[in-house]
Scaffold this motif. Structure first.
Motif, mmCIF file in Angstrom:
data_model
loop_
_atom_site.group_PDB
_atom_site.id
_atom_site.type_symbol
_atom_site.label_atom_id
_atom_site.label_comp_id
_atom_site.label_asym_id
_atom_site.label_seq_id
_atom_site.Cartn_x
_atom_site.Cartn_y
_atom_site.Cartn_z
ATOM 1 N N ASP A 11 -49.077 -32.883 33.102
ATOM 2 C CA ASP A 11 -48.527 -34.224 33.328
ATOM 3 C C ASP A 11 -49.588 -35.133 33.932
ATOM 4 O OD1 ASP A 11 -47.149 -36.507 34.106
ATOM 5 O OD2 ASP A 11 -45.288 -35.414 34.512
ATOM 6 N N THR A 12 -50.298 -35.825 33.062
ATOM 7 C CA THR A 12 -51.403 -36.672 33.540
ATOM 8 C C THR A 12 -50.904 -37.972 34.160
ATOM 9 O OG1 THR A 12 -51.663 -37.633 31.336
ATOM 10 C CG2 THR A 12 -53.043 -35.719 31.870
ATOM 11 N N ALA A 13 -49.694 -38.392 33.825
ATOM 12 C CA ALA A 13 -49.142 -39.619 34.419
ATOM 13 C C ALA A 13 -49.015 -39.457 35.933
ATOM 14 C CB ALA A 13 -47.786 -39.950 33.797
ATOM 15 N N ILE A 14 -48.575 -38.267 36.376
ATOM 16 C CA ILE A 14 -48.485 -37.988 37.811
ATOM 17 C C ILE A 14 -49.875 -37.716 38.377
ATOM 18 C CG2 ILE A 14 -47.663 -36.306 39.531
ATOM 19 C CD1 ILE A 14 -45.110 -36.010 37.826
ATOM 20 N N ALA A 15 -50.684 -36.939 37.639
ATOM 21 C CA ALA A 15 -52.008 -36.536 38.138
ATOM 22 C C ALA A 15 -52.898 -37.729 38.467
ATOM 23 C CB ALA A 15 -52.702 -35.633 37.121
ATOM 24 N N PHE A 16 -52.784 -38.808 37.682
ATOM 25 C CA PHE A 16 -53.688 -39.949 37.872
ATOM 26 C C PHE A 16 -52.940 -41.233 38.237
ATOM 27 C CE2 PHE A 16 -55.837 -37.113 34.740
ATOM 28 C CZ PHE A 16 -56.882 -36.701 35.564
ATOM 29 N N ALA A 17 -51.744 -41.053 38.810
ATOM 30 C CA ALA A 17 -50.896 -42.217 39.123
ATOM 31 C C ALA A 17 -51.584 -43.200 40.067
ATOM 32 C CB ALA A 17 -49.572 -41.747 39.719
ATOM 33 N N ASP A 333 -57.054 -32.840 39.932
ATOM 34 C CA ASP A 333 -55.961 -33.711 40.362
ATOM 35 C C ASP A 333 -54.657 -33.350 39.650
ATOM 36 O OD1 ASP A 333 -57.581 -35.064 42.097
ATOM 37 O OD2 ASP A 333 -57.866 -36.819 40.824
ATOM 38 N N ASN A 334 -54.768 -32.742 38.460
ATOM 39 C CA ASN A 334 -53.546 -32.317 37.761
ATOM 40 C C ASN A 334 -52.788 -31.255 38.553
ATOM 41 O OD1 ASN A 334 -55.765 -30.510 37.079
ATOM 42 N ND2 ASN A 334 -54.368 -29.548 35.601
ATOM 43 N N LEU A 335 -53.510 -30.456 39.356
ATOM 44 C CA LEU A 335 -52.844 -29.476 40.229
ATOM 45 C C LEU A 335 -52.312 -30.168 41.487
ATOM 46 C CD1 LEU A 335 -55.306 -26.408 40.162
ATOM 47 C CD2 LEU A 335 -53.497 -26.983 38.557
ATOM 48 N N SER A 336 -53.193 -30.841 42.207
ATOM 49 C CA SER A 336 -52.839 -31.401 43.517
ATOM 50 C C SER A 336 -51.666 -32.367 43.430
ATOM 51 C CB SER A 336 -54.039 -32.140 44.124
ATOM 52 O OG SER A 336 -55.191 -31.341 44.114
ATOM 53 N N TYR A 337 -51.752 -33.315 42.521
ATOM 54 C CA TYR A 337 -50.740 -34.374 42.472
ATOM 55 C C TYR A 337 -49.407 -33.876 41.928
ATOM 56 C CZ TYR A 337 -54.065 -37.927 43.923
ATOM 57 O OH TYR A 337 -54.961 -38.674 44.668
ATOM 58 N N ASN A 338 -49.444 -32.976 40.942
ATOM 59 C CA ASN A 338 -48.186 -32.443 40.412
ATOM 60 C C ASN A 338 -47.499 -31.500 41.399
ATOM 61 O OD1 ASN A 338 -47.562 -33.475 37.612
ATOM 62 N ND2 ASN A 338 -49.706 -32.869 37.326
ATOM 63 N N PHE A 380 -62.441 -33.479 31.926
ATOM 64 C CA PHE A 380 -62.744 -34.552 30.985
ATOM 65 C C PHE A 380 -61.583 -34.764 30.016
ATOM 66 C CE2 PHE A 380 -65.261 -35.774 27.033
ATOM 67 C CZ PHE A 380 -65.454 -37.088 27.420
ATOM 68 N N GLY A 381 -61.044 -33.656 29.511
ATOM 69 C CA GLY A 381 -59.932 -33.725 28.561
ATOM 70 C C GLY A 381 -58.677 -34.341 29.157
ATOM 71 N N LEU A 382 -58.391 -34.009 30.421
ATOM 72 C CA LEU A 382 -57.200 -34.559 31.082
ATOM 73 C C LEU A 382 -57.343 -36.063 31.318
ATOM 74 C CD1 LEU A 382 -56.618 -31.660 33.618
ATOM 75 C CD2 LEU A 382 -54.975 -32.365 31.859
ATOM 76 N N VAL A 383 -58.535 -36.486 31.751
ATOM 77 C CA VAL A 383 -58.774 -37.919 31.959
ATOM 78 C C VAL A 383 -58.650 -38.663 30.627
ATOM 79 C CG1 VAL A 383 -60.479 -39.650 32.667
ATOM 80 C CG2 VAL A 383 -60.216 -37.554 33.996
ATOM 81 N N LYS A 384 -59.233 -38.094 29.574
ATOM 82 C CA LYS A 384 -59.166 -38.706 28.244
ATOM 83 C C LYS A 384 -57.708 -38.795 27.770
ATOM 84 C CE LYS A 384 -61.467 -38.267 23.742
ATOM 85 N NZ LYS A 384 -60.284 -38.193 22.876
ATOM 86 N N LYS A 385 -56.952 -37.737 28.024
ATOM 87 C CA LYS A 385 -55.531 -37.714 27.640
ATOM 88 C C LYS A 385 -54.759 -38.843 28.331
ATOM 89 C CE LYS A 385 -51.429 -34.744 28.001
ATOM 90 N NZ LYS A 385 -50.913 -33.467 28.532
ATOM 91 N N GLU A 386 -55.036 -39.050 29.616
ATOM 92 C CA GLU A 386 -54.338 -40.097 30.364
ATOM 93 C C GLU A 386 -54.757 -41.491 29.889
ATOM 94 O OE1 GLU A 386 -51.976 -42.193 33.157
ATOM 95 O OE2 GLU A 386 -51.807 -40.338 31.998
ATOM 96 N N LEU A 387 -56.033 -41.671 29.595
ATOM 97 C CA LEU A 387 -56.479 -42.968 29.069
ATOM 98 C C LEU A 387 -55.780 -43.259 27.736
ATOM 99 C CD1 LEU A 387 -60.319 -42.916 29.849
ATOM 100 C CD2 LEU A 387 -58.654 -44.561 30.741
ATOM 101 N N ASP A 388 -55.678 -42.237 26.884
ATOM 102 C CA ASP A 388 -54.989 -42.396 25.591
ATOM 103 C C ASP A 388 -53.501 -42.719 25.810
ATOM 104 O OD1 ASP A 388 -57.327 -41.874 24.255
ATOM 105 O OD2 ASP A 388 -56.845 -39.764 23.837
ATOM 106 N N ARG A 389 -52.878 -42.030 26.770
ATOM 107 C CA ARG A 389 -51.449 -42.267 27.054
ATOM 108 C C ARG A 389 -51.231 -43.715 27.492
ATOM 109 N NH1 ARG A 389 -47.752 -42.874 30.834
ATOM 110 N NH2 ARG A 389 -49.332 -43.053 32.467
ATOM 111 N N ARG A 390 -52.093 -44.204 28.374
ATOM 112 C CA ARG A 390 -51.943 -45.572 28.863
ATOM 113 C C ARG A 390 -52.163 -46.592 27.740
ATOM 114 N NH1 ARG A 390 -54.740 -45.749 34.934
ATOM 115 N NH2 ARG A 390 -53.612 -43.920 35.764
#
Length: 393
Positions: A11-17, A333-338, A380-390
């Motif tokens: 859940d990258t929306a939470i990870a990089f909120a 951050d995907n671990l910590s924030y979730n 890198f993949g998680l950050v890219k995924k969140e940028l794509d989601r946004r």
């Protein structure tokens, strides 16, 4: 048994909120660069040279890799990071990351700096732990001699006595202020000396609750046995055991020194053996949570899922103060924030110190991210995924 809260580390929306689009894109560019092994090696060498030649690169370093992995150059500069993490339910562990100075003046300075982090923690509510390395307070040669039970001259004995007094001063302040403190693990030829200091401090200050925590590097094949031994010791002497569980930080050095000196390598033979031992340690500690408080310092998703399941099996609430998860600032951050979003106790290690002095730490982070199989690619993949989601929401 209550089921563990549902947590998805995807859940990258939470990870990089708490990151703006601009901040996230900057992180994307940094991890893209760190994904290139040769660039990391070349860039690290160039940064060190530039600093040693007094070239004006400090600003660039501070606005890139330093900003990603450090809170600031001073405790006060870390305040925005502390508040930002707290807004997402994540605590801060202030980590004074200055290395390589070995003289009595620097040891005293480090002691006062650690005590300052304890005082700040006591007044903050967002800083659940302080942390220090014994080699920040003592000459490593003296610690090694103490471990080997070598005959020490009057000068060495005086140096060791001063080191012990510094450790005691820190732990006494932590006890007085009600702040938990981690004593970091170090190389195997120093660790028994550090362990002994930990036992002495725990016996003094952990009678009512865990204040002093030892650190166990589970890439060493004997560490689960040591945890069990330490648990029995705590039971016998009537104190609580505090344990920070990590995988380890000195693998190549340990193997090299073992080979040079002709003794068996203390490190597990494989990554899988380390993972298995780490997870066994989690099981043992949670089974004895009435006597052991733990902080799981891990960037491993499976270990986090296991710990959540173990807590649920024992009927422990995610908010149980005896069990913390911890990751490094700027990583996982995907671990910590979730985890924090699901109500678990989570803290980030927030290193700080002058840019020049924390360069060894920063270069290790860059090396680790390229050396750990897929770590940078994962970030890198998680950050890219969140940028794509946004972009597409």
């Amino acid at each position: 048994m209550n089921p563990a809260p549902t947590v998805s580390f995807e859940d990258t929306a939470i990870a990089f909120a708490d990151k703006s689009d601009a901040e996230l894109y900057k992180t994307y560019l940094l991890f893209a660069a760190m994904n290139n092994n040769s660039l990391v090696k070349m860039g690290g060498g160039m940064m060190k040279k530039a600093l040693s030649w007094n070239l004006p690169v400090k600003f660039l370093i501070k606005k890139s890799i330093f900003e990603q992995f450090c809170g600031g150059e001073t405790i006060q500069e870390c305040t925005p990071t502390i508040h930002k993490l707290a807004a997402s339910g994540i605590g801060t562990i202030l980590d004074y990351s200055v290395e390589g100075e070995s003289n009595e003046a620097s040891f005293d300075h480090t002691m006062h700096e650690i005590i300052a982090t304890i005082d700040m923690a006591a007044n903050s509510g967002h800083i659940p732990f302080s942390v220090f390395k014994v080699t920040g307070l003592a000459d490593s040669d003296v610690l090694a001699k103490a471990q080997l039970d070598q005959e020490m001259d009057a000068q060495d004995k005086a140096a060791y006595s001063r080191a012990r007094a510094r450790v005691k001063a820190i732990c006494q302040r932590a006890y007085d202020k009600g702040v938990r403190v981690f004593i970091d693990a170090e190389e195997s030829w120093l660790q028994e000396t550090i362990d002994q200091l930990c036992y002495d401090m725990m016996e003094l200050y952990n009678q009512e609750r865990p204040i002093v925590y030892n650190t166990y590097q589970l890439y060493r094949h004997d560490r689960l046995d040591v945890i069990k031994r330490d648990f029995e010791r705590a039971q016998k002497h009537g104190y609580f055991l505090g344990g920070k569980l990590v995988r380890g930080a000195y693998m190549e050095k340990e193997a090299r020194v073992a080979q040079q000196k002709g003794y068996p390598n203390p490190i597990n033979p494989s990554k899988q053996a380390t993972d298995d031992l780490y997870n066994q340690a989690l099981k043992f500690c949670v089974a004895h949570v009435d006597r052991i408080a733990i902080c799981a310092g891990t960037h491993n998703e499976q270990s986090c899922y296991l710990l959540m399941d173990l807590m649920a099996q024992r009927g422990l609430a995610p908010s149980d103060e005896r069990i913390y998860f911890a990751q490094l600032l700027g990583m996982s951050d995907n671990l910590s924030y979730n985890l924090a979003h699901a109500g678990y106790k989570v803290a980030k290690y927030v290193p700080y110190g002058p840019v020049e002095a924390v360069m060894p730490y920063l270069l290790r982070r860059a090396d680790e991210n390229t050396a750990i199989a897929g770590q940078t690619s994962r970030e890198f993949g998680l950050v890219k995924k969140e940028l794509d989601r946004r972009k597409h929401k």
